[in-house]
Design an enzyme around this catalytic site. Structure first.
Site, PDB file in Angstrom:
ATOM      1  N   LYS A 156       0.839  -1.200   0.000  1.00 27.01           N
ATOM      2  CA  LYS A 156       0.000   0.000   0.000  1.00 27.01           C
ATOM      3  C   LYS A 156       0.879   1.258   0.000  1.00 27.01           C
ATOM      4  O   LYS A 156       2.093   1.161   0.225  1.00 27.01           O
ATOM      5  CB  LYS A 156      -0.907  -0.021   1.233  1.00 27.01           C
ATOM      6  CG  LYS A 156      -0.128  -0.118   2.530  1.00 27.01           C
ATOM      7  CD  LYS A 156      -1.010  -0.565   3.689  1.00 27.01           C
ATOM      8  CE  LYS A 156      -0.197  -0.610   4.970  1.00 27.01           C
ATOM      9  NZ  LYS A 156      -0.961  -1.126   6.107  1.00 27.01           N
ATOM     10  N   TYR A 194      17.505  30.006   4.460  1.00 25.84           N
ATOM     11  CA  TYR A 194      16.366  30.769   4.991  1.00 25.84           C
ATOM     12  C   TYR A 194      16.552  31.066   6.467  1.00 25.84           C
ATOM     13  O   TYR A 194      17.001  30.208   7.229  1.00 25.84           O
ATOM     14  CB  TYR A 194      15.075  29.961   4.819  1.00 25.84           C
ATOM     15  CG  TYR A 194      14.514  29.999   3.419  1.00 25.84           C
ATOM     16  CD1 TYR A 194      14.177  31.205   2.803  1.00 25.84           C
ATOM     17  CD2 TYR A 194      14.292  28.814   2.717  1.00 25.84           C
ATOM     18  CE1 TYR A 194      13.647  31.231   1.528  1.00 25.84           C
ATOM     19  CE2 TYR A 194      13.757  28.825   1.436  1.00 25.84           C
ATOM     20  CZ  TYR A 194      13.439  30.043   0.847  1.00 25.84           C
ATOM     21  OH  TYR A 194      12.916  30.060  -0.404  1.00 25.84           O
TER      22      TYR A 194
HETATM   23  C1  LIG Z   1      -0.066  -1.983   6.733  1.00 27.27           C
HETATM   24  C2  LIG Z   1      -0.584  -3.310   7.141  1.00 27.27           C
HETATM   25  C3  LIG Z   1       0.281  -4.407   7.276  1.00 27.27           C
HETATM   26  C4  LIG Z   1       1.786  -4.267   7.217  1.00 27.27           C
HETATM   27  O1  LIG Z   1       2.225  -3.652   8.416  1.00 27.27           O
HETATM   28  P1  LIG Z   1       3.784  -3.397   8.734  1.00 27.27           P
HETATM   29  O2  LIG Z   1       3.756  -2.893  10.131  1.00 27.27           O
HETATM   30  O3  LIG Z   1       4.251  -2.385   7.757  1.00 27.27           O
HETATM   31  O4  LIG Z   1       4.493  -4.692   8.582  1.00 27.27           O
HETATM   32  C5  LIG Z   1      -0.286  -5.648   7.519  1.00 27.27           C
HETATM   33  N1  LIG Z   1      -1.630  -5.791   7.663  1.00 27.27           N
HETATM   34  C6  LIG Z   1      -2.482  -4.745   7.572  1.00 27.27           C
HETATM   35  C7  LIG Z   1      -3.930  -4.972   7.753  1.00 27.27           C
HETATM   36  C8  LIG Z   1      -1.987  -3.480   7.325  1.00 27.27           C
HETATM   37  O5  LIG Z   1      -2.835  -2.436   7.281  1.00 27.27           O
END
Ligand SMILES: *Cc1c(COP(=O)(O)O)cnc(C)c1O
Length: 320
Positions: free
Chosen positions: A12, A221
């Site tokens: 994601k 800046y």
């Molecule tokens: C983002 C997510 C993961 C992965 O989590 P990490 O902490 O990055 O390993 C796994 N399961 C769900 C439902 C998530 O939202």
């Protein structure tokens, strides 16, 4: 570390900022078969290249997603009784389901499962998500046991609980499929993994100009950095618009031929100044910017996740 479970990948947020397409390609070549995105737009962006791979959409089906979701080879992760009803009505095929075992974020409740909410639904993967896997909390075991209690209660072919930190809690958290994200990208979710997980994402920027700043003159800046002595300063083509945030002002480091070159003054939107008296820094040279996630998280007080997902669209993703 997932033991006998399959190891999937959360991709994601554009593969945690690294570029979901490139990430999926490499992880698929390494044998990964199960991928997770948050939204249907993210699924769509990957879709033409997901042949033979499994893709789950964590946000499930909102009303506006149904049309796209029903014919898609990706599966929604149904999160509520309303989403389950919506999927049944639409005549959707195989799906995944998230069960809430205590995090109180997304998911149907174990009571709803017991009451038959999921009966005869074609479920590929039953999931839950750990709230405190990066800590030593009694909640981890409670969630694991609640989830294990659902085994055999649904039609699910597989069960999946562990994110990156969950994988590190041990094999009894792995079930059939794990879902790491952060750790795949070099993040260290629990201290005991520090020696095991290497940095995989490196940041480099190019020198646009080298100048000598006279003692007493300032840089950037707000004129916040003032030279105590004549100082060589290199200006790099990276800034907070690229995700290298203002928290790195006076704190970040560039690395050149073994030398540590400190960031000086405020990070600009597109530019960064580093002190370059010690390194042999030439215009047009590329320098590495220290981006070890554990250390930089301590330096900036931003989470390792944020450090990754902020890496901006102007940065070129180079795979080695
Ligand atoms: C983002 C997510 C993961 C992965 O989590 P990490 O902490 O990055 O390993 C796994 N399961 C769900 C439902 C998530 O939202």
């Amino acid at each position: 570390m997932s033991g006998r479970a399959a190891c999937g990948a959360a991709v994601k947020a554009d593969g945690y900022g690294l570029g979901a397409r490139g990430v999926v390609e490499r992880l698929a070549a390494a044998g990964c078969r199960d991928f997770f995105v948050a939204t249907w737009a993210e699924a769509q962006a990957l879709m033409p290249r997901m042949d033979g791979l499994s893709l789950s959409v964590l946000h499930g089906v909102r009303a506006e997603d149904v049309g796209e979701a029903v014919g898609s080879p990706a599966r929604p992760v149904l999160n509520s009784a309303a989403q389950v009803a919506r999927w049944r009505e639409a005549g959707g095929g195989a799906c995944d389901v998230m069960v809430d075992t205590g995090m109180n974020r997304l998911g149907v409740s174990p009571d709803e499962v017991a009451a038959g909410l999921l009966d005869e639904l074609r479920i590929e993967t039953l999931m839950s998500h750990l709230a405190c896997a990066d800590e030593d909390s009694a909640m981890n075991r409670r969630q694991r046991d609640a989830f294990a209690g659902l085994s055999g209660r649904t039609t699910a072919r597989r069960m999946s609980l562990a994110n990156s930190a969950g994988v590190l809690l041990g094999e009894d958290y792995a079930f059939d499929l794990t879902r790491p994200g952060l750790a795949l990208y070099g993040g260290v979710p629990r201290a005991e993994a520090a020696g095991t997980i290497r940095q995989v994402a490196y940041l480099e920027a190019q020198v646009l100009q080298v100048r000598t700043v006279r003692a007493g003159d300032s840089v950037g800046y707000g004129a916040t950095w003032v030279a105590e002595r004549d100082t060589q300063v290199a200006i790099l083509n990276i800034g907070y618009a690229d995700g290298y945030g203002r928290a790195f002002s006076d704190r970040g480091r560039a690395l050149l031929a073994g030398e540590d070159l400190p960031v000086i003054g405020l990070v600009s939107m597109d530019l960064l100044a580093i002190e370059a008296s010690r390194g042999d820094v030439a215009e047009d040279a590329w320098v590495e910017i220290a981006y070890d996630l554990t250390a930089m998280s301590a330096t900036t007080r931003q989470s390792q996740y944020e450090l990754l997902i902020r890496l901006g669209g102007r940065l070129e993703r180079c795979w080695r």
